[in-house]
Design a protein around this motif. Structure first.
Motif, PDB file in Angstrom:
ATOM      1  N   TYR A 136       0.830  -1.206   0.000  1.00  0.00           N
ATOM      2  CA  TYR A 136       0.000   0.000   0.000  1.00  0.00           C
ATOM      3  C   TYR A 136       0.868   1.261   0.000  1.00  0.00           C
ATOM      4  CZ  TYR A 136      -3.256   3.608   1.532  1.00  0.00           C
ATOM      5  OH  TYR A 136      -3.988   4.767   1.623  1.00  0.00           O
ATOM      6  N   ALA A 137       1.946   1.252   0.798  1.00  0.00           N
ATOM      7  CA  ALA A 137       2.840   2.406   0.814  1.00  0.00           C
ATOM      8  C   ALA A 137       3.405   2.685  -0.574  1.00  0.00           C
ATOM      9  CB  ALA A 137       3.975   2.170   1.810  1.00  0.00           C
ATOM     10  N   GLN A 138       3.753   1.647  -1.308  1.00  0.00           N
ATOM     11  CA  GLN A 138       4.302   1.831  -2.649  1.00  0.00           C
ATOM     12  C   GLN A 138       3.260   2.367  -3.621  1.00  0.00           C
ATOM     13  OE1 GLN A 138       5.886  -2.191  -3.006  1.00  0.00           O
ATOM     14  NE2 GLN A 138       7.984  -1.417  -2.781  1.00  0.00           N
ATOM     15  N   GLN A 139       1.994   2.006  -3.417  1.00  0.00           N
ATOM     16  CA  GLN A 139       0.947   2.590  -4.245  1.00  0.00           C
ATOM     17  C   GLN A 139       0.852   4.092  -4.006  1.00  0.00           C
ATOM     18  OE1 GLN A 139      -2.054  -0.309  -2.841  1.00  0.00           O
ATOM     19  NE2 GLN A 139      -2.575  -0.622  -4.992  1.00  0.00           N
ATOM     20  N   ARG A 140       0.974   4.494  -2.751  1.00  0.00           N
ATOM     21  CA  ARG A 140       0.929   5.918  -2.428  1.00  0.00           C
ATOM     22  C   ARG A 140       2.138   6.643  -3.023  1.00  0.00           C
ATOM     23  NH1 ARG A 140      -0.481   7.652   3.341  1.00  0.00           N
ATOM     24  NH2 ARG A 140      -1.093   9.446   2.074  1.00  0.00           N
ATOM     25  N   GLU A 141       3.299   6.014  -2.975  1.00  0.00           N
ATOM     26  CA  GLU A 141       4.490   6.616  -3.571  1.00  0.00           C
ATOM     27  C   GLU A 141       4.328   6.779  -5.077  1.00  0.00           C
ATOM     28  OE1 GLU A 141       7.337   4.474  -0.195  1.00  0.00           O
ATOM     29  OE2 GLU A 141       7.570   3.956  -2.315  1.00  0.00           O
ATOM     30  N   ALA A 142       3.704   5.786  -5.719  1.00  0.00           N
ATOM     31  CA  ALA A 142       3.438   5.896  -7.159  1.00  0.00           C
ATOM     32  C   ALA A 142       2.485   7.056  -7.426  1.00  0.00           C
ATOM     33  CB  ALA A 142       2.855   4.586  -7.689  1.00  0.00           C
ATOM     34  N   GLY A 143       1.512   7.245  -6.540  1.00  0.00           N
ATOM     35  CA  GLY A 143       0.584   8.345  -6.699  1.00  0.00           C
ATOM     36  C   GLY A 143       1.269   9.695  -6.615  1.00  0.00           C
ATOM     37  N   ILE A 144       2.230   9.826  -5.690  1.00  0.00           N
ATOM     38  CA  ILE A 144       2.945  11.094  -5.567  1.00  0.00           C
ATOM     39  C   ILE A 144       3.810  11.346  -6.797  1.00  0.00           C
ATOM     40  CG2 ILE A 144       4.895  12.138  -4.339  1.00  0.00           C
ATOM     41  CD1 ILE A 144       2.208  12.773  -3.119  1.00  0.00           C
ATOM     42  N   ARG A 145       4.451  10.304  -7.312  1.00  0.00           N
ATOM     43  CA  ARG A 145       5.234  10.503  -8.541  1.00  0.00           C
ATOM     44  C   ARG A 145       4.318  10.947  -9.680  1.00  0.00           C
ATOM     45  NH1 ARG A 145       7.544   5.695  -6.632  1.00  0.00           N
ATOM     46  NH2 ARG A 145       6.639   4.426  -8.307  1.00  0.00           N
ATOM     47  N   ALA A 146       3.127  10.359  -9.775  1.00  0.00           N
ATOM     48  CA  ALA A 146       2.179  10.770 -10.809  1.00  0.00           C
ATOM     49  C   ALA A 146       1.737  12.222 -10.609  1.00  0.00           C
ATOM     50  CB  ALA A 146       0.968   9.835 -10.815  1.00  0.00           C
ATOM     51  N   ALA A 147       1.539  12.616  -9.355  1.00  0.00           N
ATOM     52  CA  ALA A 147       1.155  13.997  -9.075  1.00  0.00           C
ATOM     53  C   ALA A 147       2.265  14.966  -9.466  1.00  0.00           C
ATOM     54  CB  ALA A 147       0.822  14.147  -7.588  1.00  0.00           C
ATOM     55  N   TYR A 148       3.523  14.594  -9.193  1.00  0.00           N
ATOM     56  CA  TYR A 148       4.639  15.440  -9.606  1.00  0.00           C
ATOM     57  C   TYR A 148       4.726  15.496 -11.133  1.00  0.00           C
ATOM     58  CZ  TYR A 148       6.725  16.212  -4.976  1.00  0.00           C
ATOM     59  OH  TYR A 148       6.976  16.636  -3.691  1.00  0.00           O
ATOM     60  N   ASP A 149       4.448  14.375 -11.789  1.00  0.00           N
ATOM     61  CA  ASP A 149       4.421  14.380 -13.250  1.00  0.00           C
ATOM     62  C   ASP A 149       3.368  15.349 -13.768  1.00  0.00           C
ATOM     63  OD1 ASP A 149       6.456  12.527 -13.509  1.00  0.00           O
ATOM     64  OD2 ASP A 149       5.116  10.809 -13.841  1.00  0.00           O
TER      65      ASP A 149
END
Length: 356
Positions: A136-149
């Motif tokens: 779950y933590a890695q899903q959230r990290e992926a979400g933040i990278r997408a938000a930065y993108d």
């Protein structure tokens, strides 16, 4: 964030404006739903207890007394760190408790940094895992990278590396392949929960217990080396110094009156940064502290196009977080808590903290 069961209109937070400016979301903020969350009792990051999400009133964190931060020995000049980053233009090092604190509480300032071409080095101290584990933590990290993108206008991949710091901590770093002026570094310490008592799956311990000395050390959820309070302070100092900042942004510290009702993890991280920044040569006036949950009590100050863009970034993140369900700008703004926070952003300087 809200319960997996869609709340009725009567349960939603009242709309604070006549109507959202936009009913759609960005191209990456795809509709998702039907995510099974099992018997989860509480959520990380925004870290809202399910029962509270369904209420019309935004949640508030439990106030827990916090001991003074373990001082970091003065080590000037500090030895080079394996985390040392290339010098950048007008560099901000941002240190947050959870992956989403920045896009909720520090935008539109965050997007302004990225859009200006300045350098941004982001550190997330906890995994925001809500006791659900590394996946779950890695899903959230992926979400933040997408938000930065979304904010930087690119979908090029991010490179991933693991670094063992001089402090002994092991961190994971993400850097866009096409944009080295940005980086995200995660420590993945366990989420402390809205109650400040942690989660059973991670030993009912978090930053509050570590700083208060009721647990001797915290184990990152990715099985990295454990950190005691002094090693955590050294790690935060080392990462700030490695980013070569001109300024720092972080959560509001525990000793500020604005921390009352905030998530305990936010308060811990703000206090850690406030304690160690002088050790790495950052003057108090170069640090900005963003109010978290209690910002809901301040006047609305994010509106119009700035609000549209902020909600798009948040919805892009939400598309990667299976606990967050908002498939339109209107739905995001109707979420208890999040709707209020997205319409506000309050950064405070040292002299404005109302220290208690």
């Amino acid at each position: 964030m809200r319960d997996i069961d869609e709340p009725s209109g009567a349960e939603q937070a009242p709309d604070e404006s006549a109507s959202p400016r936009r009913s759609g979301i960005s191209r990456r903020a795809l509709v998702f739903g039907g995510v099974a969350v099992g018997g989860l009792a509480a959520l990380g990051g925004g870290a809202l207890v399910y029962r509270q999400i369904r209420r019309s009133a935004p949640p508030e964190g439990t106030w827990v007394k916090l001991s003074p931060i373990v001082p970091v020995p003065d080590a000037s000049p500090r030895a080079p760190s394996p985390a040392l980053e290339e010098p950048g233009e007008d560099t901000t090092v941002a240190v947050w408790a959870h992956a989403d604190d920045d896009i909720i509480f520090a935008n539109p300032h965050l997007a302004g940094i990225i859009g200006s071409g300045a350098t941004l080095r982001t550190v997330f101290v906890t995994a925001g895992d809500a006791g659900r584990g590394l996946g779950y933590a890695q899903q959230r990290e992926a979400g933040i990278r997408a938000a930065y993108d979304e904010m930087r206008g690119s979908t090029q991949p991010w490179n991933t590396s693991q670094l063992t710091l001089r402090s002994g901590a092991r961190v994971t770093r993400f850097v866009p392949a096409d944009d080295p002026r940005l980086s995200i570094t995660v420590l993945r310490l366990p989420d402390g929960n809205l109650s400040g008592k942690g989660f059973p799956t991670t030993g009912e311990a978090g930053l509050t217990q570590l700083i208060n000395g009721t647990v001797p050390a915290l184990a990152p959820i990715d099985d990295g080396p454990t950190l005691d309070a002094r090693r955590l302070s050294e790690t935060i100092a080392e990462l700030i110094h490695a980013g070569r900042p001109d300024r720092i942004t972080t959560n509001i510290p525990h000793e500020s009156a604005f921390a009352r009702g905030d998530h305990p993890d936010h308060s811990c991280v703000g206090s850690l940064v406030r304690a160690v920044a002088p050790v790495v040569g950052i003057a108090p006036e170069a640090v900005t502290y963003y109010i978290g949950y209690p910002s809901q009590h301040e006047p609305i100050n994010v509106e119009g196009e700035a609000l549209d863009e902020k909600v798009d970034v948040y919805a892009t993140y939400a598309a990667q977080d299976p606990v967050v369900t908002c498939d339109s700008a209107a739905a995001c703004l109707a979420q208890p808590g999040f709707g209020q926070w997205l319409r506000r952003s309050y950064g405070k300087a040292e002299g404005e903290l109302r220290l208690t």
